[in-house]
Design a protein around this motif. Structure first.
Motif, PDB file in Angstrom:
ATOM      1  N   ARG A 250      -5.308  28.392 -10.829  1.00 31.11           N
ATOM      2  CA  ARG A 250      -4.838  29.327 -10.925  1.00 31.11           C
ATOM      3  C   ARG A 250      -3.516  28.523 -10.303  1.00 31.11           C
ATOM      4  O   ARG A 250      -3.571  26.882 -10.225  1.00 31.11           O
ATOM      5  CB  ARG A 250      -3.899  30.731 -10.568  1.00 31.11           C
ATOM      6  CG  ARG A 250      -3.625  30.117  -9.314  1.00 31.11           C
ATOM      7  CD  ARG A 250      -3.594  31.536  -8.479  1.00 31.11           C
ATOM      8  NE  ARG A 250      -2.099  31.497  -8.809  1.00 31.11           N
ATOM      9  CZ  ARG A 250      -1.191  33.284  -8.528  1.00 31.11           C
ATOM     10  NH1 ARG A 250      -2.293  33.999  -7.596  1.00 31.11           N
ATOM     11  NH2 ARG A 250      -0.173  33.177  -8.525  1.00 31.11           N
ATOM     12  N   ARG A 270      -8.348  32.307  -6.693  1.00 24.64           N
ATOM     13  CA  ARG A 270      -8.114  33.124  -7.511  1.00 24.64           C
ATOM     14  C   ARG A 270     -10.489  33.523  -8.772  1.00 24.64           C
ATOM     15  O   ARG A 270     -10.363  31.946  -8.509  1.00 24.64           O
ATOM     16  CB  ARG A 270      -7.571  32.762  -8.780  1.00 24.64           C
ATOM     17  CG  ARG A 270      -8.493  33.272 -10.126  1.00 24.64           C
ATOM     18  CD  ARG A 270      -7.541  33.060 -11.214  1.00 24.64           C
ATOM     19  NE  ARG A 270      -5.955  33.627 -11.285  1.00 24.64           N
ATOM     20  CZ  ARG A 270      -4.770  33.556 -11.928  1.00 24.64           C
ATOM     21  NH1 ARG A 270      -5.481  32.878 -13.438  1.00 24.64           N
ATOM     22  NH2 ARG A 270      -3.755  34.803 -11.418  1.00 24.64           N
ATOM     23  N   HIS A 358      -3.376  39.864 -14.230  1.00 21.60           N
ATOM     24  CA  HIS A 358      -3.886  37.912 -13.897  1.00 21.60           C
ATOM     25  C   HIS A 358      -5.081  38.057 -14.729  1.00 21.60           C
ATOM     26  O   HIS A 358      -6.125  38.351 -14.935  1.00 21.60           O
ATOM     27  CB  HIS A 358      -4.184  38.133 -12.465  1.00 21.60           C
ATOM     28  CG  HIS A 358      -2.934  38.265 -11.163  1.00 21.60           C
ATOM     29  ND1 HIS A 358      -3.186  37.957  -9.939  1.00 21.60           N
ATOM     30  CD2 HIS A 358      -2.545  39.792 -10.862  1.00 21.60           C
ATOM     31  CE1 HIS A 358      -2.022  37.885  -9.318  1.00 21.60           C
ATOM     32  NE2 HIS A 358      -1.990  39.248  -9.690  1.00 21.60           N
ATOM     33  N   THR A 365      -0.924  34.693 -15.832  1.00 21.15           N
ATOM     34  CA  THR A 365      -1.130  35.878 -15.681  1.00 21.15           C
ATOM     35  C   THR A 365       0.465  36.809 -16.436  1.00 21.15           C
ATOM     36  O   THR A 365       1.618  35.859 -16.943  1.00 21.15           O
ATOM     37  CB  THR A 365      -0.276  36.202 -14.089  1.00 21.15           C
ATOM     38  OG1 THR A 365      -0.534  35.576 -13.453  1.00 21.15           O
ATOM     39  CG2 THR A 365      -0.105  37.679 -13.703  1.00 21.15           C
TER      40      THR A 365
END
Ligand SMILES: Cc1cc2nc3c(=O)[nH]c(=O)nc-3n(C[C@H](O)[C@H](O)[C@H](O)COP(=O)(O)OP(=O)(O)OC[C@H]3O[C@@H](n4cnc5c(N)ncnc54)[C@H](O)[C@@H]3O)c2cc1C
Length: 471
Positions: A250, A270, A358, A365
């Protein structure tokens, strides 16, 4: 497999499986409506994602303000909510009130971005106290693994240290988040988005202490493009990534103030392409996310002003699972229903949280908001699984599309659908009916009596008292 014998652990009017926000709401509401209730939870404590996965804060349940926060807004509760009306009341507010009394939460306000920061350890105790006060019986350390009769959820089998046990009930409410009971009973479900079946990523959350807010605020004031409405610290993340100190799927780092000074809750690991109903994926997600946690903790210390003396005080008991089964019900709530703030005659709960996806496949996102000042309805039909009559669902496993799920999955809405499922289950059990045979007017009247917020529709319910509003 040869037949097994099992202990009969309890018999009840209403069985609630899962002790997360939805399960707590369901159990309290069913007991309030006069049912004898048993709640069963797989862990040794209650709270679900809020305690086991350290998911903090509870998101805003207020209508959105017309303008998002300005760039560089230093609030560590970066949401674009608030300044409007609260749309969730009832058991959710009772829980917040008790948490605040126990010094375990802050009331939603402009300072908290209308979220509710809370202490998960205090919440564990408050949840037990509330169930005890309501006369709900509970069994911990018991994992629902199946039902005795296909197509029925009235006898649920749990795996325990004492061997398999069975709990029997007139009506069962599946609050497992994953729809484990509904799936075992044969209810149809969907998993993942329409295009490729992928679900939202998992995130291991953690609490960092030793944070000094002063230097951080000065940094954000000097770099207003670094911290805006939702996520932040892009440049620092880019710098650390280029230096080989960060390797995250991310692009930013997100954290929230907690209920205590000097502490933040970090929501930045993530793990994509993993399913929360697959034990091998869960194992991989734990391994990957713990490695990411170490990187992020070092990044905060080495790169971010205010974190020089910080350290990780606690990580979730398990990686946080956002999305698994969506049990198909008599109605499937859609993203369009959310974004158009659609109203339904059989409203039993309301939501304002955006469609918040997400990326299931990597960076980015998607955030799309409900119209300012408005809220969407959740109809009772989303809680009534097809093909299994003695069952309701609540929380994140109710009937909706991948897009709609990304909104109603948040804690306040989960607790509100839990309260509604508990009420419907209690009324069904008392009348000897299946939940879908209970009249919607009776469900709405009891919800209103219990202080729930059904919006303008609720005002038409005969005998509706004034709704409670958070001060
Ligand atoms: C990483 C992450 C970040 C999030 N961020 C936010 C946020 O900032 N604010 C917010 O409001 N919401 C947030 N959410 C969403 C929110 O935490 C959850 O969706 C919410 O907890 C849903 O409540 P629930 O009761 O439906 O499910 P859960 O919280 O998942 O609770 C399910 C309960 O059932 C139990 N259980 C599961 N299976 C079984 C079984 N077979 N037998 C017995 N017990 C079982 C579990 O142990 C758990 O206690 C986030 C979620 C995640 C994962």
């Amino acid at each position: 497999m040869p037949p097994r014998s099992a202990l009969q652990a309890a018999e009840a009017d209403v069985l609630v499986v899962g002790g997360g926000p939805a399960g707590i709401g369901a159990a309290l509401a069913a007991a309030d409506a006069g049912a004898d209730v048993v709640l069963v939870e797989r862990y040794g404590f209650l709270g679900g994602n809020a305690t086991a996965a350290l998911v903090m804060p509870w998101m805003s349940f207020h209508t959105r303000r017309p303008q998002p926060p300005r760039m560089g807004d230093v609030s560590l509760f970066p949401t674009d909510h608030g300044e409007g009306e609260p749309v969730v009341a009832g058991k959710h507010i009772e829980v917040i009130d008790r948490l605040v009394q126990a010094d375990g939460a802050l009331l939603p306000s402009p300072e908290t971005g209308y979220t509710v920061p809370f202490d998960p350890e205090v919440f564990k105790q408050v949840a037990l106290d509330l169930l005890d006060g309501a006369g709900v019986r509970y069994l911990l350390h018991a994992f629902a693994s199946g039902v005795r009769t296909p197509g029925r959820a009235g006898e649920v089998v749990f795996e325990t240290k004492s061997g398999p046990v069975v709990v029997t009930a007139r009506v069962t409410v599946d609050c497992t988040g994953d729809g484990d009971v509904a799936a075992a009973a044969g209810a149809p479900f969907e998993l993942g988005r329409g295009s490729d079946g992928l679900v939202q990523p998992m995130t291991l959350m953690f609490r960092v202490v030793g944070f000094d807010q002063g230097p951080f605020e000065r940094y954000v004031t000097d770099h207003p493009d670094q911290w805006r409405s939702v996520h932040g610290l892009w440049d620092l993340v880019e710098e650390a990534t280029a230096a080989g100190d960060l390797d995250l799927p991310r692009e930013d780092v997100l954290f929230f103030n907690s209920a205590h000074p000097g502490e933040v809750a970090v929501n930045s690991t993530r793990v994509t392409q993993v399913f929360g109903t697959d034990v091998f994926d869960l194992t991989r997600a734990e391994a990957v996310s713990h490695r990411q946690l170490s990187q992020i903790a070092a990044f905060l210390r080495d790169y971010v002003p205010g974190f020089a003396d910080s350290y990780v005080a606690q990580s979730g008991v398990q990686v946080g699972v956002r999305e698994t089964r969506r049990i198909l019900g008599d109605y499937v709530l859609t993203g369009e229903d959310i974004l158009s703030a659609r109203k339904f005659d059989d409203v039993i709960a309301r939501g304002t949280y955006p469609v918040d996806i997400h990326n299931p496949n990597g960076r980015g996102t998607v955030l799309r908001s409900v119209p300012p000042g408005d809220a969407y309805d959740v109809p009772l039909r989303c809680l009534l699984p097809r093909e299994v009559d003695d069952l309701l669902t609540a929380g994140r496993c109710i009937s909706g599309t991948h897009e709609a799920h990304s909104s109603y999955r948040v804690t306040p809405t989960a607790m509100a659908t839990g309260q509604a499922a508990g009420v419907c289950a209690a009324l069904a059990a008392a009348a000897g009916l299946a939940p879908r045979q209970v009249g919607i007017a009776a469900v709405q009247a009891e919800l209103i009596r219990q202080g729930a917020d059904l919006g303008p529709h609720g005002d038409d319910v005969v005998g509706a008292p004034d709704r409670r509003v958070v001060p």
